[in-house]
Write a protein that holds these residues in place. Structure first.
Motif, PDB file in Angstrom:
ATOM      1  N   GLU A  47      34.246  85.083 -15.519  1.00  0.00           N
ATOM      2  CA  GLU A  47      33.390  84.265 -14.961  1.00  0.00           C
ATOM      3  C   GLU A  47      33.611  83.781 -13.697  1.00  0.00           C
ATOM      4  N   VAL A  48      34.858  83.254 -13.444  1.00  0.00           N
ATOM      5  CA  VAL A  48      35.080  82.416 -12.342  1.00  0.00           C
ATOM      6  C   VAL A  48      35.081  83.489 -11.097  1.00  0.00           C
ATOM      7  N   LEU A  49      35.472  84.602 -11.315  1.00  0.00           N
ATOM      8  CA  LEU A  49      35.452  85.770 -10.320  1.00  0.00           C
ATOM      9  C   LEU A  49      33.907  85.970  -9.739  1.00  0.00           C
ATOM     10  N   GLN A  50      32.951  86.096 -10.897  1.00  0.00           N
ATOM     11  CA  GLN A  50      31.579  86.102 -10.302  1.00  0.00           C
ATOM     12  C   GLN A  50      31.143  84.778  -9.569  1.00  0.00           C
ATOM     13  N   GLU A  51      31.492  83.719  -9.992  1.00  0.00           N
ATOM     14  CA  GLU A  51      31.051  82.687  -9.484  1.00  0.00           C
ATOM     15  C   GLU A  51      31.588  82.595  -7.931  1.00  0.00           C
ATOM     16  N   VAL A  52      32.703  82.752  -7.602  1.00  0.00           N
ATOM     17  CA  VAL A  52      33.632  82.521  -6.326  1.00  0.00           C
ATOM     18  C   VAL A  52      32.910  83.461  -5.679  1.00  0.00           C
ATOM     19  N   SER A  53      32.623  84.763  -6.131  1.00  0.00           N
ATOM     20  CA  SER A  53      32.160  85.892  -5.512  1.00  0.00           C
ATOM     21  C   SER A  53      30.683  85.395  -4.760  1.00  0.00           C
ATOM     22  N   SER A  54      29.952  84.640  -5.679  1.00  0.00           N
ATOM     23  CA  SER A  54      28.583  84.377  -5.375  1.00  0.00           C
ATOM     24  C   SER A  54      28.922  83.305  -4.346  1.00  0.00           C
ATOM     25  N   TYR A  55      29.841  82.406  -4.338  1.00  0.00           N
ATOM     26  CA  TYR A  55      30.071  81.451  -3.337  1.00  0.00           C
ATOM     27  C   TYR A  55      30.183  81.769  -1.852  1.00  0.00           C
ATOM     28  N   ALA A  56      31.167  82.958  -1.992  1.00  0.00           N
ATOM     29  CA  ALA A  56      31.466  83.642  -0.809  1.00  0.00           C
ATOM     30  C   ALA A  56      30.204  84.428  -0.182  1.00  0.00           C
ATOM     31  N   MET A  57      29.319  85.049  -1.021  1.00  0.00           N
ATOM     32  CA  MET A  57      28.297  85.436  -0.237  1.00  0.00           C
ATOM     33  C   MET A  57      27.290  84.514   0.139  1.00  0.00           C
TER      34      MET A  57
END
Length: 143
Positions: A47-57
């Motif tokens: 979940e964290v990886l999905q969220e942080v990937s979204s933040y980066a994008m």
């Protein structure tokens, strides 16, 4: 009254946002953020990886941000998460990486987000920013 599953999910997303932005703004070290991440259950890590990937994008990372973030992360440039983030356009799917790559993926993503978000705070949001996550205070400082 008990907390619903939806409430717990919202609370966890807020925690992710807080931790990642504290690291990005220097209020928490990357090591402390990584320790927090490492203490999570595997499903939560995804979940964290999905969220942080979204933040980066959402921060509109550039290939230069990717390279600078990888260098800042301490992760080898040849590691899967490093290669993925430096592609043009960057690749997603960090949560689908094998579990033994999740910590490296977190370090890379948070470091790249830090570079891109710092750039945006200094340019796009300079002096006019109303984003709550760009206005954290030292009161929330963590080791």
């Amino acid at each position: 009254m008990t907390e619903t599953s939806s409430d717990r999910g919202h609370t966890f997303r807020q925690e992710i946002e807080r931790v990642v932005n504290e690291v990005a703004q220097g209020l928490r070290t990357l090591d402390a953020g990584t320790a927090w991440f490492s203490g999570l259950a595997p499903a939560r890590r995804q979940e964290v990886l999905q969220e942080v990937s979204s933040y980066a994008m959402q921060a509109h990372i550039t290939p230069a941000d990717g390279r600078a973030g990888v260098a800042k992360s301490g992760v080898k440039p040849t590691a899967n998460p490093s290669v993925m983030i430096c592609m043009d356009p960057p690749r997603c799917g960090f949560a689908s990486l094998p579990a033994d790559e999740h910590v490296n993926a977190f370090c890379v993503l948070v470091s790249v987000f830090t570079v891109a978000d710092t750039r945006r705070r200094k340019t796009y949001c300079k002096g006019t920013c109303g984003h709550a996550w760009h206005n954290l205070t030292a009161e929330t400082e963590h080791p």
